[in-house]
Design a protein around this motif. Structure first.
Motif, PDB file in Angstrom:
ATOM      1  N   ALA A 120       0.829  -1.213   0.000  1.00  0.00           N
ATOM      2  CA  ALA A 120       0.000   0.000   0.000  1.00  0.00           C
ATOM      3  C   ALA A 120       0.862   1.260   0.000  1.00  0.00           C
ATOM      4  N   VAL A 121       1.909   1.288   0.819  1.00  0.00           N
ATOM      5  CA  VAL A 121       2.765   2.474   0.865  1.00  0.00           C
ATOM      6  C   VAL A 121       3.499   2.660  -0.456  1.00  0.00           C
ATOM      7  N   SER A 122       3.780   1.577  -1.171  1.00  0.00           N
ATOM      8  CA  SER A 122       4.405   1.687  -2.495  1.00  0.00           C
ATOM      9  C   SER A 122       3.481   2.434  -3.457  1.00  0.00           C
ATOM     10  N   PHE A 123       2.197   2.091  -3.422  1.00  0.00           N
ATOM     11  CA  PHE A 123       1.245   2.816  -4.253  1.00  0.00           C
ATOM     12  C   PHE A 123       1.178   4.288  -3.842  1.00  0.00           C
ATOM     13  N   GLY A 124       1.239   4.560  -2.538  1.00  0.00           N
ATOM     14  CA  GLY A 124       1.233   5.938  -2.072  1.00  0.00           C
ATOM     15  C   GLY A 124       2.423   6.719  -2.598  1.00  0.00           C
ATOM     16  N   VAL A 125       3.602   6.117  -2.548  1.00  0.00           N
ATOM     17  CA  VAL A 125       4.817   6.756  -3.070  1.00  0.00           C
ATOM     18  C   VAL A 125       4.655   7.082  -4.548  1.00  0.00           C
ATOM     19  N   LEU A 126       4.146   6.143  -5.314  1.00  0.00           N
ATOM     20  CA  LEU A 126       4.002   6.350  -6.758  1.00  0.00           C
ATOM     21  C   LEU A 126       2.940   7.404  -7.070  1.00  0.00           C
ATOM     22  N   LEU A 127       1.895   7.471  -6.247  1.00  0.00           N
ATOM     23  CA  LEU A 127       0.904   8.546  -6.419  1.00  0.00           C
ATOM     24  C   LEU A 127       1.529   9.909  -6.163  1.00  0.00           C
ATOM     25  N   SER A 138       1.369   1.637 -14.150  1.00  0.00           N
ATOM     26  CA  SER A 138       2.031   0.380 -14.501  1.00  0.00           C
ATOM     27  C   SER A 138       1.844  -0.660 -13.403  1.00  0.00           C
ATOM     28  N   LEU A 139       2.073  -0.248 -12.148  1.00  0.00           N
ATOM     29  CA  LEU A 139       1.925  -1.190 -11.031  1.00  0.00           C
ATOM     30  C   LEU A 139       0.480  -1.649 -10.892  1.00  0.00           C
ATOM     31  N   ALA A 140      -0.461  -0.718 -10.993  1.00  0.00           N
ATOM     32  CA  ALA A 140      -1.876  -1.073 -10.864  1.00  0.00           C
ATOM     33  C   ALA A 140      -2.313  -2.005 -11.997  1.00  0.00           C
ATOM     34  N   LEU A 142      -0.507  -4.099 -13.793  1.00  0.00           N
ATOM     35  CA  LEU A 142       0.062  -5.446 -13.654  1.00  0.00           C
ATOM     36  C   LEU A 142      -0.655  -6.239 -12.570  1.00  0.00           C
ATOM     37  N   TYR A 143      -1.000  -5.586 -11.461  1.00  0.00           N
ATOM     38  CA  TYR A 143      -1.762  -6.290 -10.426  1.00  0.00           C
ATOM     39  C   TYR A 143      -3.114  -6.748 -10.955  1.00  0.00           C
ATOM     40  N   LEU A 144      -3.772  -5.896 -11.737  1.00  0.00           N
ATOM     41  CA  LEU A 144      -5.072  -6.260 -12.293  1.00  0.00           C
ATOM     42  C   LEU A 144      -4.936  -7.406 -13.296  1.00  0.00           C
ATOM     43  N   ILE A 145      -3.917  -7.360 -14.140  1.00  0.00           N
ATOM     44  CA  ILE A 145      -3.706  -8.415 -15.134  1.00  0.00           C
ATOM     45  C   ILE A 145      -3.497  -9.763 -14.446  1.00  0.00           C
ATOM     46  N   PHE A 146      -2.638  -9.764 -13.402  1.00  0.00           N
ATOM     47  CA  PHE A 146      -2.312 -11.026 -12.735  1.00  0.00           C
ATOM     48  C   PHE A 146      -3.368 -11.446 -11.712  1.00  0.00           C
ATOM     49  N   SER A 147      -4.388 -10.603 -11.516  1.00  0.00           N
ATOM     50  CA  SER A 147      -5.493 -10.960 -10.633  1.00  0.00           C
ATOM     51  C   SER A 147      -6.745 -11.349 -11.408  1.00  0.00           C
ATOM     52  N   LEU A 148      -6.906 -10.784 -12.637  1.00  0.00           N
ATOM     53  CA  LEU A 148      -8.157 -10.965 -13.364  1.00  0.00           C
ATOM     54  C   LEU A 148      -8.002 -11.610 -14.734  1.00  0.00           C
ATOM     55  N   LEU A 165       8.176  -7.087 -13.062  1.00  0.00           N
ATOM     56  CA  LEU A 165       7.825  -6.495 -14.349  1.00  0.00           C
ATOM     57  C   LEU A 165       7.622  -4.987 -14.240  1.00  0.00           C
ATOM     58  N   PHE A 166       7.065  -4.545 -13.127  1.00  0.00           N
ATOM     59  CA  PHE A 166       6.883  -3.112 -12.891  1.00  0.00           C
ATOM     60  C   PHE A 166       8.220  -2.380 -12.918  1.00  0.00           C
ATOM     61  N   SER A 167       9.199  -2.879 -12.177  1.00  0.00           N
ATOM     62  CA  SER A 167      10.492  -2.200 -12.111  1.00  0.00           C
ATOM     63  C   SER A 167      11.186  -2.190 -13.468  1.00  0.00           C
ATOM     64  N   VAL A 168      11.104  -3.303 -14.207  1.00  0.00           N
ATOM     65  CA  VAL A 168      11.711  -3.363 -15.535  1.00  0.00           C
ATOM     66  C   VAL A 168      11.045  -2.362 -16.475  1.00  0.00           C
TER      67      VAL A 168
END
Length: 211
Positions: A120-127, A138-140, A142-148, A165-168
């Motif tokens: 969660a804090v990672s998403f906060g930093v990126l926001l 990108s992070l959001a 990838l999470y959606l792709i690998f969840s849905l 994949l996000f970092s790359v």
């Protein structure tokens, strides 16, 4: 001399943002708020013992879970948002500004061994980087792709694949060195914390229509 003095002031400001971000990240709202409002220790109640937002939702319900989520996002967002006004995201040192709140959550100042997985804090930093939207989207995505779409289970493997994949992706597509390297550092911290709580689960990949 004037130029040297200005450089020293700038470096002190950068270190201020780094230290401030680390201390902000060290406040584990996902542990403190359930404890204060409900008397529940989510590290004792949850299966994996992680002081994280997902366990706050599970252990104390949606209203407090939403509050926890907002605070966990905010503690990453504010230090980066404030730093972006004065610090140069092209500098290597900006990578430390980005990673500091995440590292603070993973290894908090007062209890270094009690930190969480820092998603969660990672998403906060990126926001906090907005209007630089690419990292957080990108992070959001990838999470959606690998969840849905291509479902990776359990969560351990989903997060590992997502952050690698996000970092790359960000490192290759963002020209500003501080942001690219910072996202790699964030991923390294998150992946390390996931390995700390790894319990030998087996990876499964499936399409949503094939259970």
């Amino acid at each position: 001399l004037a130029s040297s003095a200005a450089s020293d002031v700038y470096k002190r400001q950068e270190w201020g943002y780094i230290i401030g971000g680390y201390l902000s990240g060290s406040v584990l709202y996902s542990y403190l708020l359930p404890k204060a409002l409900k008397g529940i220790d989510i590290t004792a109640e949850s299966p994996d013992g992680n002081p994280g937002t997902a366990n706050a939702f599970t252990c104390v319900g949606i209203p407090i879970g939403i509050l926890v989520l907002c605070m966990e996002l905010l503690k990453g967002y504010l230090p980066v948002h404030l730093a972006l006004r004065r610090a140069d995201p092209a500098r290597w040192s900006f990578a430390l500004i980005l990673a500091a709140p995440v590292f603070g959550h993973a290894c908090p100042f007062f209890q270094p061994q009690k930190g969480g997985k820092a998603i969660a804090v990672s998403f906060g930093v990126l926001l906090g980087l907005v209007p630089f939207w690419l990292p957080v989207l990108s992070l959001a995505a990838l999470y959606l792709i690998f969840s849905l779409v291509i479902v990776i289970e359990p969560h351990f493997y989903r997060s590992i694949c997502t952050f690698v994949l996000f970092s790359v992706n960000v490192f290759c597509r963002v020209a500003m060195t501080g942001i690219g390297v910072g996202c790699c550092l964030i991923s390294a911290v998150v992946i390390r914390k996931h390995y700390d709580r790894y319990r030998g689960e087996q990876m499964k990949v499936r399409l949503p229509l094939h259970r």
